[in-house]
Each structure stands twice: as C-alpha cells, then as structure tokens.
Design a protein around this motif. Structure first.
Motif, PDB file in Angstrom:
ATOM      1  N   HIS A 199       1.079  -1.337   0.059  1.00 25.64           N
ATOM      2  CA  HIS A 199       0.087  -0.025   0.195  1.00 25.64           C
ATOM      3  C   HIS A 199       0.787   1.288  -0.016  1.00 25.64           C
ATOM      4  CE1 HIS A 199      -3.774  -2.199   0.155  1.00 25.64           C
ATOM      5  NE2 HIS A 199      -3.509  -2.844   1.373  1.00 25.64           N
ATOM      6  N   ASP A 200       2.030   1.076   0.633  1.00 26.67           N
ATOM      7  CA  ASP A 200       2.936   2.438   0.614  1.00 26.67           C
ATOM      8  C   ASP A 200       3.358   2.579  -0.674  1.00 26.67           C
ATOM      9  OD1 ASP A 200       2.409   2.797   3.460  1.00 26.67           O
ATOM     10  OD2 ASP A 200       4.225   1.887   4.081  1.00 26.67           O
ATOM     11  N   CYS A 201       3.838   1.474  -1.276  1.00 27.55           N
ATOM     12  CA  CYS A 201       4.362   1.570  -2.478  1.00 27.55           C
ATOM     13  C   CYS A 201       3.148   2.058  -3.868  1.00 27.55           C
ATOM     14  CB  CYS A 201       4.927   0.085  -3.140  1.00 27.55           C
ATOM     15  SG  CYS A 201       6.633  -0.058  -2.201  1.00 27.55           S
ATOM     16  N   ALA A 202       1.944   1.379  -3.621  1.00 23.67           N
ATOM     17  CA  ALA A 202       0.956   1.865  -4.510  1.00 23.67           C
ATOM     18  C   ALA A 202       0.481   3.298  -4.253  1.00 23.67           C
ATOM     19  CB  ALA A 202      -0.149   1.045  -4.146  1.00 23.67           C
ATOM     20  N   THR A 203       0.656   4.006  -3.262  1.00 20.89           N
ATOM     21  CA  THR A 203       0.629   5.273  -3.165  1.00 20.89           C
ATOM     22  C   THR A 203       1.661   6.093  -3.966  1.00 20.89           C
ATOM     23  OG1 THR A 203      -0.364   5.353  -0.860  1.00 20.89           O
ATOM     24  CG2 THR A 203       0.447   7.365  -1.645  1.00 20.89           C
ATOM     25  N   GLU A 204       2.772   5.731  -4.085  1.00 19.65           N
ATOM     26  CA  GLU A 204       4.113   6.411  -4.725  1.00 19.65           C
ATOM     27  C   GLU A 204       3.880   6.279  -6.212  1.00 19.65           C
ATOM     28  OE1 GLU A 204       7.064   8.438  -3.634  1.00 19.65           O
ATOM     29  OE2 GLU A 204       5.123   8.468  -2.215  1.00 19.65           O
ATOM     30  N   ILE A 205       3.096   4.946  -6.647  1.00 17.55           N
ATOM     31  CA  ILE A 205       2.874   4.645  -8.019  1.00 17.55           C
ATOM     32  C   ILE A 205       1.972   5.714  -8.567  1.00 17.55           C
ATOM     33  CG2 ILE A 205       2.004   2.619  -9.514  1.00 17.55           C
ATOM     34  CD1 ILE A 205       3.544   0.958  -7.618  1.00 17.55           C
ATOM     35  N   GLN A 206       0.543   5.617  -7.693  1.00 18.72           N
ATOM     36  CA  GLN A 206      -0.540   6.423  -8.264  1.00 18.72           C
ATOM     37  C   GLN A 206      -0.090   8.028  -8.285  1.00 18.72           C
ATOM     38  OE1 GLN A 206      -3.100   5.162  -4.896  1.00 18.72           O
ATOM     39  NE2 GLN A 206      -4.373   4.060  -6.373  1.00 18.72           N
TER      40      GLN A 206
END
Length: 333
Positions: free
Chosen positions: A301-308
């Motif tokens: 979820h932390d990485c997904a935030t950066e990806i988004q």
C-alpha cells in the motif's frame, strides 16, 4: 466482463512456460552472434560451437550461469571493453556441462560447488549498486545443509497448500545460491534476483532460520523473476532512472522501477500467504506467516501510493498495477 486478475498477478504456469520458451531461442541467437561472429578468435570457434550445441541441445532452460556469462559478454561488447570481452568469452567456454534437470538445486556460491568460471560470472551478475552483495562468501557445509533443509521444507509447504504457486516457482527457479556477507558488520541482504542470472535466486544463509520467512522469500524472489519476463518486450515503467521517490524498503529514495517491483512482489506475497492459509495451513507457523503477510501488505500500500502519484506506465504496466490493486482491494495493512 471484468478481467481475471490471474492474467498477470496470480500463477499461470501455462502462460509462463510459453514465455520462457520464447526466451530460450533469444538467448541462443544472442550467444551465437557474440561468440561466433563478434568474437575474433578462430582457435576457439569450434569449442564455442560445441558448447552452444551442448547447452541448447534439449531446448530446455539453460543453467543460470549461462545467462550470467551471456550478460558479462554482452555488457563487455556494448562498453567496447576488449580485454573484458575476451575474458568473458573464455569464461563461457569454461562453464561446467549442463546438469540434467533434477528438481531444485540449493548450492553454496563457491568455486567448489559450482566451478571457478560459474562462480565468477554469477558473483558479477548478483553484484548490486549499493554494495550489499559485492563481498559474498559461501556458507560452511553445516549451515548449507540447514538452509537446504529449510528451503526444501518451505517448497513442500507450497506444494501441499498452494500447488499452483509451486508449479510456477519450479518454472522460475531451478537453482538457489547461498551466500553471506564477508564483512560481519554489514546488515546484509535477505535475497536477490537478477535477470542476468535468470533461473536462480540468491539467498542469505544467515537469514534462513524461520520457515514462514523462508517461504515468503521464495515467493518474493521468484516474483521478481516473473516480473522480469513482463519486461522482455515492454518497458512497463516509463519514468527515468534518475527520478527518485520514497520507498518503504529503502532508507534512500529509489527509481520508480524499484518501487513498482516492490509493490508487485509484495502483492504476490500476500496472495500466496492467503492461499496457503486458506487451504488449511495452521498453527504457530501459520500465524507468523499471516503476520509477515500483513507486513507485505503495508509495503504494497505504501508503494502503491507512490505509484499512483508519480508513475508513468505503459498499457501493460497499467494492467499489471490494476490487477494488483484489484487483488489487494480487500487487504488492509
């Protein structure tokens, strides 16, 4: 109709096998060009032709040291390093004969367990930019035996409770190399996977003392290998390597490709753990597996935030991310 997330995130052994079968002739074509056309060494041409014939005789996936030797030859050629190119070609000729496929092999990363040539090209392939894997030594025989037993037990659990994941793992990983850091003051590494040594993963023997963690490492590292295959014909991520972003797994910013990989393999860790536990795996080890799965969900979820926020993705990259998001939509960290 909503597309099944299994198309990219969950195991699909048939599709994976087809992709790997497309990779093999590419490797052979490149090696033949480099060794028989680019390498100006008439005295060794016959040896190179025989070596290539032996490696690709059965059309199966070559040993990871062949991939590593190819990477060394190719990079020396691209950088116009003539002495390095000559040495890399000669190392290729010194690789051991291809071992018959006999299941997963767990070996120390040493001259004795592999061969001096195979050990050299593999160490080079696994050397990272941060220095975590630039001083590797093989563990002793006792530690190797203990690590091998733990890895084989983790593989058995995967086979019993998540056979689809086991079938895919077997296609992606034929060799596991064990090593530790020579410098005991280093925090060390858990594992590593590089396309330059495709078919293998590297594991830190000092950290193979917990069955759930070992199981998660097998899923984590083999998932990197699967994602590398998605990069064969597509960049997936369009961000430049000089663009650095916050990453939950590193103390310093890293390129978007690293963040994307961390997200994708973490999602796979969560889904594999869920499959194993839902299939009846229970007890204290299952509780620990669930805890580690929760940690992987936090990373995702932390990485997904950066990806988004920051990622620029190709259509395939967007598909990979959308499928991961869909699979992780009901998973909270």
């Amino acid at each position: 109709m909503e597309r099944d997330v299994a198309a990219t995130l969950l195991p699909n052994a048939e599709e994976l096998r087809e992709t790997i079968n497309r990779l093999i002739p590419r490797l052979e074509t490149s090696l033949r060009h480099l060794l028989l056309e680019v390498w100006d060494n008439k005295d060794n041409k016959a040896r190179a032709e025989k070596k290539l014939a032996d490696i690709f005789a059965n059309r199966g996936l070559p040993d990871s040291c062949v991939f590593a030797a190819h990477d060394a030859i190719l990079n020396a050629a691209l950088s116009q390093d003539e002495p390095g190119f000559e040495r890399a070609c000669l190392l290729f000729l010194q690789l051991p004969d291809q071992a018959p496929k006999a299941g997963l092999r767990v070996l120390g990363l040493s001259d004795d367990a592999l061969s001096p040539a195979a050990s050299e090209v593999l160490r080079r392939a696994y050397r990272d930019d941060s220095g975590l894997t630039d001083d590797l030594v093989a563990p002793g025989s006792g530690q190797t035996d203990q690590a091998k037993a733990m890895i084989n037990r983790a593989r058995e659990i995967m086979q019993e409770f998540a056979p689809d994941w086991a079938r895919e793992f077997d296609l992606l990983v034929s060799q596991i190399y064990l090593a530790t850091n020579r410098d005991p003051k280093k925090s060390g590494f858990g594992g590593a996977t590089v396309f330059a040594a495709f078919g293998s993963i590297l594991m830190n023997a000092d950290k193979i003392d917990d069955l759930p963690a070992t199981l998660m490492t097998l899923v984590h590292e083999s998932s990197h290998a699967k994602l590398f295959l998605h990069h064969l014909d597509d960049p997936v991520i369009l961000n430049d390597d000089c663009e650095l972003y916050s990453s939950p797994l590193r103390s310093t910013p890293r390129p978007m490709e690293g963040i994307f990989h961390a997200a994708w393999v973490s999602a796979r860790m969560v889904q594999a753990a869920r499959c194993i536990i839902d299939s009846g795996y229970c007890g204290a080890e299952a509780d620990e597996l669930h805890r580690q799965s929760s940690q992987a969900a936090t990373v995702y979820h932390d990485c997904a935030t950066e990806i988004q926020r920051h990622a620029r993705l190709t259509p395939l990259g967007q598909q990979l991310f959308d499928d991961a998001q869909r699979a992780m939509s009901d998973v909270r960290s």
